[in-house]
Design a protein around this motif. Structure first.
Motif, PDB file in Angstrom:
ATOM      1  N   VAL A   8      -8.243  -2.619   4.625  1.00 59.22           N
ATOM      2  CA  VAL A   8      -9.023  -1.597   3.927  1.00 59.22           C
ATOM      3  C   VAL A   8     -10.390  -2.138   3.553  1.00 59.22           C
ATOM      4  O   VAL A   8     -11.407  -1.472   3.746  1.00 59.22           O
ATOM      5  CB  VAL A   8      -8.270  -1.087   2.676  1.00 59.22           C
ATOM      6  CG1 VAL A   8      -9.173  -0.221   1.812  1.00 59.22           C
ATOM      7  CG2 VAL A   8      -7.033  -0.310   3.080  1.00 59.22           C
ATOM      8  N   VAL A  12     -13.961  -0.627   4.863  1.00 57.43           N
ATOM      9  CA  VAL A  12     -14.930  -0.118   3.905  1.00 57.43           C
ATOM     10  C   VAL A  12     -16.227  -0.905   3.942  1.00 57.43           C
ATOM     11  O   VAL A  12     -17.290  -0.376   3.630  1.00 57.43           O
ATOM     12  CB  VAL A  12     -14.310  -0.120   2.489  1.00 57.43           C
ATOM     13  CG1 VAL A  12     -15.325   0.204   1.431  1.00 57.43           C
ATOM     14  CG2 VAL A  12     -13.162   0.873   2.432  1.00 57.43           C
ATOM     15  N   TYR A  75     -15.392   1.249  -4.130  1.00 57.54           N
ATOM     16  CA  TYR A  75     -15.034   2.246  -3.129  1.00 57.54           C
ATOM     17  C   TYR A  75     -13.780   1.827  -2.362  1.00 57.54           C
ATOM     18  O   TYR A  75     -12.887   2.640  -2.122  1.00 57.54           O
ATOM     19  CB  TYR A  75     -16.205   2.483  -2.174  1.00 57.54           C
ATOM     20  CG  TYR A  75     -15.953   3.631  -1.237  1.00 57.54           C
ATOM     21  CD1 TYR A  75     -16.047   4.946  -1.690  1.00 57.54           C
ATOM     22  CD2 TYR A  75     -15.589   3.409   0.079  1.00 57.54           C
ATOM     23  CE1 TYR A  75     -15.785   6.010  -0.840  1.00 57.54           C
ATOM     24  CE2 TYR A  75     -15.341   4.465   0.932  1.00 57.54           C
ATOM     25  CZ  TYR A  75     -15.437   5.765   0.463  1.00 57.54           C
ATOM     26  OH  TYR A  75     -15.180   6.812   1.307  1.00 57.54           O
ATOM     27  N   VAL A  79     -10.243   3.912  -2.169  1.00 57.20           N
ATOM     28  CA  VAL A  79      -9.548   4.279  -0.927  1.00 57.20           C
ATOM     29  C   VAL A  79      -8.136   3.721  -0.944  1.00 57.20           C
ATOM     30  O   VAL A  79      -7.166   4.415  -0.642  1.00 57.20           O
ATOM     31  CB  VAL A  79     -10.331   3.773   0.309  1.00 57.20           C
ATOM     32  CG1 VAL A  79      -9.502   3.917   1.574  1.00 57.20           C
ATOM     33  CG2 VAL A  79     -11.660   4.512   0.437  1.00 57.20           C
ATOM     34  N   TRP A  80      -8.006   2.462  -1.318  1.00 58.58           N
ATOM     35  CA  TRP A  80      -6.709   1.795  -1.338  1.00 58.58           C
ATOM     36  C   TRP A  80      -5.745   2.490  -2.298  1.00 58.58           C
ATOM     37  O   TRP A  80      -4.577   2.700  -1.969  1.00 58.58           O
ATOM     38  CB  TRP A  80      -6.915   0.330  -1.708  1.00 58.58           C
ATOM     39  CG  TRP A  80      -5.673  -0.491  -1.685  1.00 58.58           C
ATOM     40  CD1 TRP A  80      -4.910  -0.810  -0.601  1.00 58.58           C
ATOM     41  CD2 TRP A  80      -5.046  -1.104  -2.799  1.00 58.58           C
ATOM     42  NE1 TRP A  80      -3.850  -1.593  -0.986  1.00 58.58           N
ATOM     43  CE2 TRP A  80      -3.914  -1.789  -2.330  1.00 58.58           C
ATOM     44  CE3 TRP A  80      -5.349  -1.154  -4.165  1.00 58.58           C
ATOM     45  CZ2 TRP A  80      -3.071  -2.504  -3.170  1.00 58.58           C
ATOM     46  CZ3 TRP A  80      -4.509  -1.872  -4.987  1.00 58.58           C
ATOM     47  CH2 TRP A  80      -3.386  -2.540  -4.490  1.00 58.58           C
ATOM     48  N   GLN A  82      -5.715   5.543  -3.179  1.00 59.79           N
ATOM     49  CA  GLN A  82      -5.416   6.914  -2.767  1.00 59.79           C
ATOM     50  C   GLN A  82      -4.677   6.973  -1.427  1.00 59.79           C
ATOM     51  O   GLN A  82      -4.429   8.058  -0.917  1.00 59.79           O
ATOM     52  CB  GLN A  82      -6.709   7.725  -2.669  1.00 59.79           C
ATOM     53  CG  GLN A  82      -7.376   7.895  -4.031  1.00 59.79           C
ATOM     54  CD  GLN A  82      -8.658   8.674  -3.928  1.00 59.79           C
ATOM     55  OE1 GLN A  82      -8.628   9.874  -3.732  1.00 59.79           O
ATOM     56  NE2 GLN A  82      -9.777   7.980  -4.048  1.00 59.79           N
ATOM     57  N   THR A  83      -4.319   5.804  -0.887  1.00 60.58           N
ATOM     58  CA  THR A  83      -3.630   5.732   0.392  1.00 60.58           C
ATOM     59  C   THR A  83      -2.162   5.406   0.152  1.00 60.58           C
ATOM     60  O   THR A  83      -1.844   4.504  -0.622  1.00 60.58           O
ATOM     61  CB  THR A  83      -4.256   4.624   1.273  1.00 60.58           C
ATOM     62  OG1 THR A  83      -5.643   4.914   1.427  1.00 60.58           O
ATOM     63  CG2 THR A  83      -3.599   4.566   2.624  1.00 60.58           C
TER      64      THR A  83
END
Length: 112
Positions: A8, A12, A75, A79-80, A82-83
């Motif tokens: 990730v 990113v 950021y 992302v991490w 929300q995955t």
């Protein structure tokens, strides 16, 4: 889990450094509230406090290690978090909680 974080972070790293989590800034975050949330929700599996390096659940990465992963930006953490992860419960954080937890994790980075 560590391989997932590195993947990730690598993905990113190519994105704009100016990207922010849905209009939020680091100044909006509360590190103390993020620590409290982590202790309450995340500590069952993860080592969440500064200096802790051994999580109670095998494969659950310590927050200190997450914080010190190269390329781990706000950021990337957004992302991490929300995955979906196969070894992690599907916890959905409210935006304020997410900002606070991210700020807390980033505060654990001891690198110069």
């Amino acid at each position: 889990m560590k391989a997932m974080m590195v993947l990730v972070a690598t993905m990113v790293a190519g994105l704009s450094q100016g990207a922010l989590m849905r209009g939020a800034t680091a100044q909006d975050a509360n590190i103390v509230a993020g620590r409290a949330y982590a202790v309450e929700v995340c500590a069952d599996c993860h080592a969440v406090l500064a200096g802790e390096d051994l999580s109670s659940r095998l494969g659950a990465t310590a927050f200190q290690e997450i914080a010190e992963t190269p390329g781990m930006t706000e950021y990337a953490l957004s992302v991490w978090l929300q995955t979906s992860h196969p070894t992690m419960p599907n916890i959905i954080l409210e935006q304020d909680d997410m900002r606070n937890v991210i700020a807390y994790i980033r505060s654990l980075d001891r690198r110069p």
